[in-house]
Design a protein around this motif. Structure first.
Motif, PDB file in Angstrom:
ATOM      1  N   GLN A  92       3.955  -3.779  -8.678  1.00 54.48           N
ATOM      2  CA  GLN A  92       2.884  -4.746  -8.473  1.00 54.48           C
ATOM      3  C   GLN A  92       2.571  -5.467  -9.788  1.00 54.48           C
ATOM      4  O   GLN A  92       2.350  -4.831 -10.815  1.00 54.48           O
ATOM      5  N   GLY A 109      -9.684   0.356  -3.363  1.00 57.30           N
ATOM      6  CA  GLY A 109     -11.069   0.351  -3.817  1.00 57.30           C
ATOM      7  C   GLY A 109     -11.337   1.283  -4.977  1.00 57.30           C
ATOM      8  O   GLY A 109     -12.082   0.943  -5.885  1.00 57.30           O
ATOM      9  N   ASN A 125      -0.065  -7.335 -10.233  1.00 51.51           N
ATOM     10  CA  ASN A 125      -1.519  -7.264 -10.396  1.00 51.51           C
ATOM     11  C   ASN A 125      -1.884  -5.882 -10.921  1.00 51.51           C
ATOM     12  O   ASN A 125      -1.702  -4.870 -10.244  1.00 51.51           O
ATOM     13  N   GLN A 167      -7.212  -0.985  -7.074  1.00 49.49           N
ATOM     14  CA  GLN A 167      -8.583  -1.319  -6.703  1.00 49.49           C
ATOM     15  C   GLN A 167      -8.604  -2.328  -5.547  1.00 49.49           C
ATOM     16  O   GLN A 167      -9.458  -2.237  -4.653  1.00 49.49           O
ATOM     17  N   TYR A 168      -7.660  -3.268  -5.563  1.00 54.09           N
ATOM     18  CA  TYR A 168      -7.611  -4.295  -4.513  1.00 54.09           C
ATOM     19  C   TYR A 168      -7.315  -3.671  -3.152  1.00 54.09           C
ATOM     20  O   TYR A 168      -7.958  -4.006  -2.146  1.00 54.09           O
ATOM     21  N   HIS A 169      -6.341  -2.765  -3.090  1.00 52.01           N
ATOM     22  CA  HIS A 169      -5.901  -2.214  -1.810  1.00 52.01           C
ATOM     23  C   HIS A 169      -6.707  -0.991  -1.362  1.00 52.01           C
ATOM     24  O   HIS A 169      -6.865  -0.765  -0.161  1.00 52.01           O
ATOM     25  N   HIS A 202      -4.626  -4.594 -11.171  1.00 51.81           N
ATOM     26  CA  HIS A 202      -5.742  -4.034 -10.422  1.00 51.81           C
ATOM     27  C   HIS A 202      -5.380  -3.865  -8.943  1.00 51.81           C
ATOM     28  O   HIS A 202      -6.261  -3.867  -8.075  1.00 51.81           O
ATOM     29  N   ALA A 203      -4.092  -3.674  -8.673  1.00 51.93           N
ATOM     30  CA  ALA A 203      -3.623  -3.564  -7.286  1.00 51.93           C
ATOM     31  C   ALA A 203      -4.235  -2.368  -6.569  1.00 51.93           C
ATOM     32  O   ALA A 203      -4.540  -2.432  -5.375  1.00 51.93           O
ATOM     33  N   ARG A 226      -3.301   1.378 -13.816  1.00 52.37           N
ATOM     34  CA  ARG A 226      -2.408   0.279 -14.205  1.00 52.37           C
ATOM     35  C   ARG A 226      -0.952   0.732 -14.151  1.00 52.37           C
ATOM     36  O   ARG A 226      -0.076  -0.008 -13.702  1.00 52.37           O
ATOM     37  N   LYS A 274       0.831  -1.207   0.000  1.00 52.93           N
ATOM     38  CA  LYS A 274       0.000   0.000   0.000  1.00 52.93           C
ATOM     39  C   LYS A 274       0.863   1.254   0.000  1.00 52.93           C
ATOM     40  O   LYS A 274       0.569   2.219  -0.704  1.00 52.93           O
TER      41      LYS A 274
END
Length: 220
Positions: free
Chosen positions: A51, A62, A53, A58-60, A55-56, A43, A21
Motif C-alpha cells: 500500500q 480504523g 498510503n 487506519q483507513y481500512h 495510513h492504509a 506504516r 484489506k
C-alpha cells in the motif's frame, strides 16, 4: 469412543473482504508474529501489504485493535469448512462427547494456515493475541465466534462440565499455547530434529487431552 477424524480440507481461500484489506491482514499477521502486536509499525504493515498510503491500516480498519480482531476473525472463518466437515464425521460416528475428538476439531485445522513464506505465522500471532486478550468466560476470544467453532466449544465445555467456568477457560487457553508452540517450533516440517511433525502433533494433542481432563486438586 475415539474416532478417526475427517481429512482436513484446505482453508477456504475465497475472499469476502476487499483485496487491500486482505493484503493488510496477511501482512499484519506476519509482522505481529515477528515483532509483537504492539511492536509492529502500522506504516510497515502498509508497506508490506504493498500500500502506498502509509495510513492504509487506519483507513481500512480504523485502529490497531480493529486490525488485530480482523486477523483473528479472518483466520477463524477460514477454518469453518474444515471444522464443519470434522463435526459431521464425529456426529455420524456418535463421538461428539469424546474429548480427544473435540480437541482434534479445535486444533487440527490450524495446521493448514500457512503464510506466503511457508510459515505458521498465524501461530505466533495467535500466541500474542491470547496473551493480550484475556477473558474468564469459557470460549470467549473475541467479539464474534464463527458458528462451527462456537458449536465445538459448546461440545468441549460439555466434556469439561466438572470444571468451574474460569478453570475451564484457563485450561483451554493453556491448551492453545501448547498447540501453538508446536506450530511455531515446527514452522517448517523439515524433519531435521529427528521427529516428524505429525508425531509431534499427535503427542501434543494427547498432552492437551490429559491436561484438560485432569481432576481438580482436592481442597485442603
Amino acid at each position: 469412543m475415539t474416532t478417526k477424524t475427517a481429512q482436513i480440507p484446505a482453508p477456504d481461500t475465497s475472499l469476502s473482504l476487499a483485496a487491500p484489506k486482505v493484503a493488510l491482514i496477511l501482512a499484519a499477521e506476519v509482522l505481529f508474529a515477528r515483532d509483537g502486536i504492539e511492536g509492529a509499525s502500522l506504516r510497515e504493515i502498509a508497506a508490506q501489504a504493498g500500500q502506498r498510503n502509509h495510513h492504509a491500516v487506519q483507513y481500512h480498519f480504523g485502529s490497531r485493535d480493529s486490525l488485530v480482531q480482523a486477523i483473528f476473525d479472518y483466520r477463524m472463518n477460514q477454518m469453518e469448512s474444515a471444522r464443519g466437515a470434522m463435526l459431521a464425521v464425529a456426529e455420524a460416528a456418535r463421538s461428539l462427547a469424546d474429548l480427544r475428538t473435540i480437541t482434534e476439531i479445535i486444533f487440527r485445522p490450524q495446521i493448514e494456515l500457512i503464510d506466503e513464506f511457508g510459515d505458521h505465522s498465524y501461530a505466533g500471532f495467535l500466541t500474542a493475541y491470547l496473551l493480550r486478550y484475556q477473558a474468564r468466560r469459557f470460549g470467549q476470544f473475541g467479539e464474534r465466534v464463527a458458528p462451527n467453532l462456537a458449536r465445538t466449544l459448546v461440545l468441549l465445555r460439555a466434556c469439561l462440565d466438572f470444571l468451574p467456568e474460569h478453570v475451564a477457560q484457563r485450561r483451554l487457553v493453556t491448551a492453545c499455547f501448547m498447540f501453538l508452540n508446536i506450530l511455531v517450533i515446527h514452522t517448517r516440517d523439515n524433519g531435521e530434529e529427528g521427529e516428524r511433525f505429525e508425531d509431534a502433533v499427535i503427542d501434543t494433542l494427547g498432552q492437551i487431552v490429559a491436561a484438560l481432563a485432569a481432576p481438580l486438586p482436592a481442597e485442603t
